[in-house]
Scaffold this active site. Structure first.
Site, short mmCIF file in Angstrom:
data_model
loop_
_atom_site.label_atom_id
_atom_site.label_comp_id
_atom_site.label_asym_id
_atom_site.label_seq_id
_atom_site.Cartn_x
_atom_site.Cartn_y
_atom_site.Cartn_z
N ASP A 282 54.83 30.44 10.78
CA ASP A 282 55.21 30.48 9.37
C ASP A 282 56.30 31.53 9.15
O ASP A 282 56.13 32.70 9.47
CB ASP A 282 53.96 30.84 8.54
N GLY A 417 48.49 35.80 10.40
CA GLY A 417 47.34 35.09 9.88
C GLY A 417 46.94 35.47 8.48
O GLY A 417 46.03 34.88 7.92
N LEU A 418 47.60 36.46 7.87
CA LEU A 418 47.23 36.86 6.50
C LEU A 418 47.97 35.98 5.50
O LEU A 418 48.82 36.44 4.75
CB LEU A 418 47.56 38.34 6.29
#
Length: 532
Positions: A282, A417-418
């Site tokens: 991302d 991952g946050l």
């Protein structure tokens, strides 16, 4: 003279120790007082070597200064030769012993030992560790490589032959880099003649002249020696450092050009996962991340290119402590539109990090400490390092596998991952809320002092008598700026790893304009102001 708590480089005799310790069959006799004898600590504790460094000290004491310290040195040289029977010796003085001017080279020559004895002139008060390593390796090559002669043409059908120059003891990932580069060269069909200094003997240095060209992995250590080999034997040497996918591909093309072979077998099957990972992750966590880089020139320049060109980070700081390569670092910084920081004062580096307000710091062991103090994610990418950066696992920085390692090194500290839904889910959680702070910072809280005081009061027993209020101490500092509930709510929507910077910028913006209350409009105005 400058007193400091930290130095990026030791005196030049430490560089000589790194070369001597990397080699076999070489012994270093160092004219040094008690207190300068810490080589064992450097190489057995920090690097975790399984053998003591080949260094003998004279270890003269204060009372010895009233008699002949030169005789002490001659005795130490003779005893070291009799005990260790090396193929060659290097002799020199530590920074302290340099002051008494005993001429170690002349004294050793007077002994007329049956082996080569190479004197080192290492000005401890003008030069530092990396220069000392480079000068030591250059002197060894010049003394042991043989008389200058033109390089003969390669026989038809013989594999190209190269030397690998630069890896030393106490080098950052040198052991693993060497394995990776040898694998690349073997895939290309290039044989390795000599690796030096790491693992070489003085006799091996006499075979350096047999190679067709030289691969320079660490210019800080090997460029001077490579320049000499080019002049003496006509051996060209590589200029590209194989850090990152792009750097490794350019390195392979350069090596193939020097060897006169086709680079396609390596370029077509590189197998590095960095390009795909950097495209597939991302972009919120990669593109535009502000990164500050500081280290030796080789790693700072190479990894700056990886960060900017292969991962999409924004470089907000680039610097080095090695003044010998300041020109190259300044040129690289200019290519990124920033000004290079060339300093060996860690306080200057800390001030630059504070001013740049990066989201990730990449540097040495000292930058790890600075970043932890400032609450900024950090990774170590350059010497000097401590024991944890000599891992038992295979972790190169160079080659295609090194690019994979670099991806993990640079990306993992950014709290992968946050995603936004996780931030929203845990924002008000009593155990995992963002005020707790990242776990790798040792439980450092990012809550305000008022929040912490309120929580402490809630935890206190009901029958505890009230504590008398302390007498206030007036400090000359800007008054705290109040936030409206709407602005506080909007601020909490900002991810916590940049929220502190947003709060600071907004409060500074409000104070400069004498605004008593920060509203939603003030928050947006501050964002627009600093965005420009």
């Amino acid at each position: 003279m400058q007193l400091t708590l930290w130095t990026y480089e030791g005196p030049p005799h430490i560089g000589a120790m790194r070369v001597a310790t990397a080699m076999s069959g070489l012994h270093y006799v160092l004219h040094a007082p008690q207190g300068d004898t810490y080589a064992d600590l450097l190489f057995t504790m920090i690097e975790r070597r399984d053998a003591r460094p080949p260094v003998t000290y004279t270890t003269f004491r204060a009372q010895d200064l009233g008699r002949d310290t030169a005789e002490l040195f001659k005795e130490a040289v003779a005893a070291a030769h009799a005990r260790f029977r090396p193929q060659a010796m290097i002799v020199g003085a530590s920074c302290t012993a340099e002051l008494i001017q005993d001429d170690p080279g002349g004294l050793a020559k007077a002994l007329d030992l049956p082996i080569p004895v190479i004197p080192l002139e290492l000005p401890a008060y003008q030069k530092k560790e990396n220069w000392g390593a480079s000068e030591t390796f250059y002197r060894l090559v010049r003394a042991l490589a043989g008389a200058p002669a033109p390089r003969p043409a390669r026989e038809p059908g013989r594999r190209p032959l190269c030397n690998i120059l630069g890896p030393t003891a106490l080098g950052f990932r040198h052991r693993d880099d060497l394995i990776e580069i040898r694998r690349l060269l073997d895939t290309l069909g290039i044989a390795v003649n000599v690796v030096a200094p790491l693992g070489a003997t003085p006799a091996d240095l006499g075979r350096l002249r047999d190679a067709d060209f030289n691969v320079v992995l660490y210019p800080e250590t090997a460029r001077s020696a490579a320049d000499y080999l080019k002049k003496a034997f006509g051996q060209p040497f590589t200029q590209t450092i194989p850090i990152g996918v792009g750097g490794t591909r350019r390195f392979v093309e350069e090596v193939a050009g020097l060897a006169g072979i086709d680079p396609a077998p390596v370029l077509d099957g590189s197998g590095s996962r960095l390009p795909w990972y950097s495209r597939s992750v991302d972009s919120t966590y990669l593109t535009g991340k502000r990164v500050f880089m500081f280290g030796d020139a080789t790693h700072a320049i190479g990894i700056a290119r990886v960060a900017a060109k292969e991962l999409g980070f924004t470089l907000v700081g680039l610097g080095t402590y090695g003044r010998e390569f300041a020109r190259e670092v300044r040129a690289e910084a200019a290519a990124h539109g920033i000004e290079a920081l060339v300093t060996d004062d860690y306080l200057d580096v800390e001030a630059a990090i504070r001013a740049a307000a990066p989201e990730l710091v990449l540097g040495t062991q000292m930058e790890r400490h600075v970043a932890k103090r400032l609450g900024i994610p950090c990774a170590v990418i350059s010497a000097p390092v401590h024991v944890q950066d000599f891992p038992a696992r295979y972790a190169p920085q160079m080659g295609f596998e090194g690019a994979n390692v670099l991806f993990d090194t640079l990306v993992h500290p950014l709290m992968m991952g946050l995603e936004e839904h996780l931030l929203g889910m845990f924002r008000e959680d009593p155990e995992f809320h963002d005020g707790v702070g990242p776990s790798h910072l040792g439980g450092k809280s990012f809550g305000t002092p008022a929040d912490e005081a309120f929580e402490a009061a809630e935890r206190a027993p009901a029958d505890t008598p009230p504590t008398p209020a302390p007498v206030p101490i007036l400090l000359e500092r800007p008054a705290a700026t109040a936030w409206s509930p709407e602005a506080e709510k909007e601020l909490k929507k900002i991810p916590f790893f940049v929220r502190g910077k947003a709060r600071t910028n907004t409060e500074t913006f409000a104070r400069e304009r004498h605004l008593p209350l920060i509203t939603l409009e003030t928050l947006y105005d501050a964002k627009a102001h600093y965005g420009r």
